[in-house]
Write an enzyme that holds these catalytic residues in place. Structure first.
Site, PDB file in Angstrom:
ATOM      1  N   ASP A  23       0.844  -1.250  -0.005  1.00 12.66           N
ATOM      2  CA  ASP A  23       0.061  -0.096   0.061  1.00 12.66           C
ATOM      3  C   ASP A  23       0.938   1.284  -0.020  1.00 12.66           C
ATOM      4  O   ASP A  23       1.584   1.574   1.039  1.00 12.66           O
ATOM      5  CB  ASP A  23      -0.822   0.089   1.309  1.00 12.66           C
ATOM      6  CG  ASP A  23      -1.925   1.197   1.315  1.00 12.66           C
ATOM      7  OD1 ASP A  23      -2.975   1.047   0.749  1.00 12.66           O
ATOM      8  OD2 ASP A  23      -1.555   2.205   1.800  1.00 12.66           O
ATOM      9  N   TYR A  63       2.692   9.989  -0.247  1.00 16.47           N
ATOM     10  CA  TYR A  63       4.053   9.502   0.778  1.00 16.47           C
ATOM     11  C   TYR A  63       5.390   9.933   0.051  1.00 16.47           C
ATOM     12  O   TYR A  63       6.335   9.542   0.791  1.00 16.47           O
ATOM     13  CB  TYR A  63       3.888   7.988   0.725  1.00 16.47           C
ATOM     14  CG  TYR A  63       2.463   7.479   1.594  1.00 16.47           C
ATOM     15  CD1 TYR A  63       1.734   8.330   2.066  1.00 16.47           C
ATOM     16  CD2 TYR A  63       2.241   6.149   1.493  1.00 16.47           C
ATOM     17  CE1 TYR A  63       0.502   7.720   2.717  1.00 16.47           C
ATOM     18  CE2 TYR A  63       1.092   5.979   2.245  1.00 16.47           C
ATOM     19  CZ  TYR A  63       0.043   6.791   2.677  1.00 16.47           C
ATOM     20  OH  TYR A  63      -0.896   5.888   3.187  1.00 16.47           O
ATOM     21  N   LYS A  70      -2.844   5.899  -3.912  1.00 19.71           N
ATOM     22  CA  LYS A  70      -3.984   6.795  -3.814  1.00 19.71           C
ATOM     23  C   LYS A  70      -3.699   8.185  -4.459  1.00 19.71           C
ATOM     24  O   LYS A  70      -2.820   8.515  -4.651  1.00 19.71           O
ATOM     25  CB  LYS A  70      -4.081   7.049  -2.250  1.00 19.71           C
ATOM     26  CG  LYS A  70      -4.099   5.490  -1.690  1.00 19.71           C
ATOM     27  CD  LYS A  70      -4.251   5.849  -0.085  1.00 19.71           C
ATOM     28  CE  LYS A  70      -4.027   4.701   0.671  1.00 19.71           C
ATOM     29  NZ  LYS A  70      -2.399   4.598   0.998  1.00 19.71           N
ATOM     30  N   HIS A 109      -7.885   9.490  -2.165  1.00 26.45           N
ATOM     31  CA  HIS A 109      -7.183   9.502  -0.600  1.00 26.45           C
ATOM     32  C   HIS A 109      -8.202  10.074   0.557  1.00 26.45           C
ATOM     33  O   HIS A 109      -8.132   9.368   1.523  1.00 26.45           O
ATOM     34  CB  HIS A 109      -6.028  10.200  -0.804  1.00 26.45           C
ATOM     35  CG  HIS A 109      -4.966   9.581   0.411  1.00 26.45           C
ATOM     36  ND1 HIS A 109      -3.687   9.376   0.181  1.00 26.45           N
ATOM     37  CD2 HIS A 109      -5.219   9.236   1.520  1.00 26.45           C
ATOM     38  CE1 HIS A 109      -2.983   9.073   1.097  1.00 26.45           C
ATOM     39  NE2 HIS A 109      -3.833   8.926   2.112  1.00 26.45           N
TER      40      HIS A 109
HETATM   41  N1  LIG Z   1      -5.752   6.235   3.797  1.00 28.67           N
HETATM   42  C1  LIG Z   1      -5.028   6.747   4.614  1.00 28.67           C
HETATM   43  O1  LIG Z   1      -5.543   8.110   4.881  1.00 28.67           O
HETATM   44  C2  LIG Z   1      -4.100   6.484   5.372  1.00 28.67           C
HETATM   45  C3  LIG Z   1      -3.343   7.098   6.285  1.00 28.67           C
HETATM   46  C4  LIG Z   1      -2.525   6.689   7.369  1.00 28.67           C
HETATM   47  C5  LIG Z   1      -1.905   5.416   6.798  1.00 28.67           C
HETATM   48  N2  LIG Z   1      -2.288   4.732   5.825  1.00 28.67           N
HETATM   49  C6  LIG Z   1      -1.696   3.398   5.404  1.00 28.67           C
HETATM   50  O2  LIG Z   1      -1.927   2.589   6.610  1.00 28.67           O
HETATM   51  C7  LIG Z   1      -0.544   1.965   6.875  1.00 28.67           C
HETATM   52  C8  LIG Z   1      -0.448   1.648   8.303  1.00 28.67           C
HETATM   53  O3  LIG Z   1      -0.557   3.066   9.033  1.00 28.67           O
HETATM   54  P1  LIG Z   1       0.629   3.607   9.653  1.00 28.67           P
HETATM   55  O4  LIG Z   1       1.872   3.429   9.135  1.00 28.67           O
HETATM   56  O5  LIG Z   1       0.237   5.081  10.097  1.00 28.67           O
HETATM   57  O6  LIG Z   1       0.616   2.892  11.264  1.00 28.67           O
HETATM   58  P2  LIG Z   1       0.664   1.532  11.884  1.00 28.67           P
HETATM   59  O7  LIG Z   1       0.806   0.573  10.912  1.00 28.67           O
HETATM   60  O8  LIG Z   1      -0.397   1.450  12.851  1.00 28.67           O
HETATM   61  O9  LIG Z   1       1.984   1.710  12.944  1.00 28.67           O
HETATM   62  C9  LIG Z   1       3.421   2.069  12.249  1.00 28.67           C
HETATM   63  C10 LIG Z   1       3.981   2.321  13.783  1.00 28.67           C
HETATM   64  O10 LIG Z   1       4.211   1.203  14.600  1.00 28.67           O
HETATM   65  C11 LIG Z   1       5.452   0.666  14.644  1.00 28.67           C
HETATM   66  N3  LIG Z   1       5.378  -0.774  14.445  1.00 28.67           N
HETATM   67  C12 LIG Z   1       5.033  -1.674  13.440  1.00 28.67           C
HETATM   68  N4  LIG Z   1       5.146  -2.866  13.903  1.00 28.67           N
HETATM   69  C13 LIG Z   1       5.529  -3.046  14.852  1.00 28.67           C
HETATM   70  C14 LIG Z   1       5.582  -4.125  16.202  1.00 28.67           C
HETATM   71  N5  LIG Z   1       5.568  -5.263  15.666  1.00 28.67           N
HETATM   72  N6  LIG Z   1       5.880  -3.932  17.375  1.00 28.67           N
HETATM   73  C15 LIG Z   1       5.933  -2.372  17.670  1.00 28.67           C
HETATM   74  N7  LIG Z   1       6.028  -1.523  16.984  1.00 28.67           N
HETATM   75  C16 LIG Z   1       5.531  -1.730  15.616  1.00 28.67           C
HETATM   76  C17 LIG Z   1       6.308   1.228  13.206  1.00 28.67           C
HETATM   77  O11 LIG Z   1       7.703   1.413  13.563  1.00 28.67           O
HETATM   78  P3  LIG Z   1       8.803   0.858  12.835  1.00 28.67           P
HETATM   79  O12 LIG Z   1       8.511   1.255  11.314  1.00 28.67           O
HETATM   80  O13 LIG Z   1       9.869   1.585  13.213  1.00 28.67           O
HETATM   81  O14 LIG Z   1       9.058  -0.762  12.929  1.00 28.67           O
HETATM   82  C18 LIG Z   1       5.255   2.560  13.235  1.00 28.67           C
HETATM   83  O15 LIG Z   1       6.038   3.364  14.015  1.00 28.67           O
HETATM   84  C19 LIG Z   1       0.387   3.250   6.341  1.00 28.67           C
HETATM   85  O16 LIG Z   1       1.618   3.009   6.268  1.00 28.67           O
HETATM   86  C20 LIG Z   1      -0.449   3.252   4.914  1.00 28.67           C
HETATM   87  O17 LIG Z   1      -0.015   2.602   3.998  1.00 28.67           O
HETATM   88  C21 LIG Z   1      -3.398   5.272   5.021  1.00 28.67           C
END
Ligand SMILES: NC(=O)c1ccc[n+]([C@@H]2O[C@H](COP(=O)([O-])OP(=O)(O)OC[C@H]3O[C@@H](n4cnc5c(N)ncnc54)[C@H](OP(=O)(O)O)[C@@H]3O)[C@@H](O)[C@H]2O)c1
Length: 288
Positions: A50, A55, A80, A113
Site C-alpha cells: 500500500d 507519501y 491513492k 485518498h
Molecule cells: N488512507 C489513509 O489516509 C492512510 C493514513 C495513514 C496510513 N495509511 C496506510 O496504513 C498503513 C499503516 O498505518 P501507519 O503506518 O500510520 O501506522 P501503523 O502501521 O499502525 O503503525 C506503524 C508504527 O508502528 C511501528 N510498528 C510496526 N510494527 C510493530 C511491532 N510489531 N511492534 C512495535 N511497533 C511496531 C512502526 O515502527 P517501525 O517502522 O520503526 O517498525 C511505526 O512507528 C500506512 O503505512 C499506509 O500504508 C493510510
C-alpha cells in the site's frame, strides 16, 4: 465467512478481484528506505503493498517491487489519488503519474485518498468527488486499474457518490485500531459489500495503543505481542490491516496472526477501549 490461514488468504472484492487479507503499509517510509523495506516485506511474504502519491515514495516502492524478483502479477499494488489532483482531468493525470513513478502499467487498487468535503468546497464537494470518480471509472474500464476504492469516506460520502457512480467502490480504507474502532462505519461498509481496510492498525506513530494496560494484559494472555493482538482484532472483525514497519523482524511478527483466536468477550473489551490517540480525524473537518 472466508477461512483465513495466513496473510495471503484471499478476500473476493465486489467485482470478483481477489485481495490478500493483510497488507504492508508505507506511510512515513522515506524514499531512501522504502526500496529496501518493500523488498524485505515481499521477501517475508507480503503480497499486498500500500502506497500513495502523497507519501513521496512511489518510485522507491516500484524499485523495491522490481528488486524482489516476484512477478508483478503475483502482487497486489494499491496507490491513492492525493487531494491536489481531484476532478476529472487532474485525476487522469494523477493516475498516469503514479503508474509512471511505480514503473507499472496497471494498479490493482486505486483509492481517492480523502473525500472533498463541504468545509473546503461547500456545495461543490459532491460534484468534485463524482468527477474524480468518473475519471477513475474510465481508467478502470481501460484496464489501468483492477479495482476502485475510496479512503476516509464515511457512509454519507458513499451514499452521495453512488448517486452518480456506475462502479461501486470495492474498498474503503479508513483508520481502524483499538481506541478508534469505527464500529458503525465498518458495519455499514460490510453490509454494502465494501471491503474495509484498516489504516494505522497499530495506532500509527506515537499512539498509546500498544502500551495500553488492557492491550498488554490481553497480549500476555494469548502469548502474543501487543501488535499481533491489535492486528488479530481487526482480522476477526473482517477488516484488512495494513501494518507498516521498516524493521524486518517486526514485518515478520506482523504476519504471525493465524495461530490464535481472541474470544468474543475479549474482542468486545478491545472494541470498548477509550480513545488512545492516533490521527482520529473527521474527514468532514479536515482542511487538507
Ligand atoms: N488512507 C489513509 O489516509 C492512510 C493514513 C495513514 C496510513 N495509511 C496506510 O496504513 C498503513 C499503516 O498505518 P501507519 O503506518 O500510520 O501506522 P501503523 O502501521 O499502525 O503503525 C506503524 C508504527 O508502528 C511501528 N510498528 C510496526 N510494527 C510493530 C511491532 N510489531 N511492534 C512495535 N511497533 C511496531 C512502526 O515502527 P517501525 O517502522 O520503526 O517498525 C511505526 O512507528 C500506512 O503505512 C499506509 O500504508 C493510510
Amino acid at each position: 465467512m472466508v477461512e483465513l490461514k495466513n496473510i495471503n488468504s484471499l478476500y473476493h472484492l465486489n467485482n470478483g478481484v481477489t485481495i490478500p487479507c493483510v497488507g504492508y503499509g508505507t506511510f512515513r517510509t522515506p524514499a531512501d528506505v522504502a526500496e529496501q523495506a518493500v523488498a524485505d516485506a515481499i521477501d517475508v511474504g507480503y503480497r499486498l503493498i500500500d502506497t500513495a502519491a502523497v507519501y513521496g515514495n512511489e518510485e522507491a516502492v516500484g524499485r523495491g517491487i522490481k528488486d524482489s524478483g516476484i512477478n508483478r502479477h503475483r502482487l497486489f499494488v494499491t496507490s491513492k489519488l492525493w487531494n491536489d489532483h481531484r476532478g476529472y482531468d487532474k485525476a487522469k493525470q494523477a493516475l498516469d503519474e503514479t503508474l509512471e513513478r511505480l514503473q507499472m502499467d496497471y494498479l490493482d487498487l486505486y483509492l481517492i485518498h480523502w473525500p472533498a468535503n463541504e468545509k473546503q468546497f461547500g456545495a461543490r464537494a459532491a460534484e468534485i468527488n463524482a468527477e474524480t470518480w468518473r475519471a477513475m471509472e474510465e481508467a478502470y474500464h481501460e484496464g489501468k486499474i483492477r479495482a476502485l476504492g475510496v479512503s476516509n469516506f464515511m457512509p454519507h460520502h458513499i451514499i452521495e457518490l453512488m448517486k452518480t457512480a456506475e462502479v461501486a467502490p470495492a474498498v474503503d480504507q479508513i483508520e481502524v485500531h483499538p481506541g478508534w474502532p469505527h464500529v458503525e462505519e465498518v458495519k455499514y461498509l460490510q453490509a454494502h459489500n465494501i471491503l474495509v481496510e484498516g489504516w494505522a492498525p497499530l495506532g500509527g506513530q506515537g499512539a498509546e495503543v500498544m502500551t495500553n494496560p488492557t492491550i498488554l494484559q490481553l497480549a500476555e494472555k494469548y502469548d502474543k505481542t501487543p501488535a499481533q493482538l491489535c492486528l488479530r482484532w481487526l482480522i476477526q472483525r473482517g477488516v484488512l490491516p495494513l501494518p507498516k514497519s521498516v524493521h524486518k523482524e517486526r514485518m515478520v511478527q506482523n504476519t504471525q496472526l493465524f495461530d490464535f483466536e481472541i474470544s468474543d468477550e475479549d474482542m468486545q473489551k478491545i472494541t470498548a477501549l477509550p480513545n488512545l490517540g492516533g490521527q482520529c480525524a473527521d474527514p468532514d473537518a479536515v482542511d487538507f
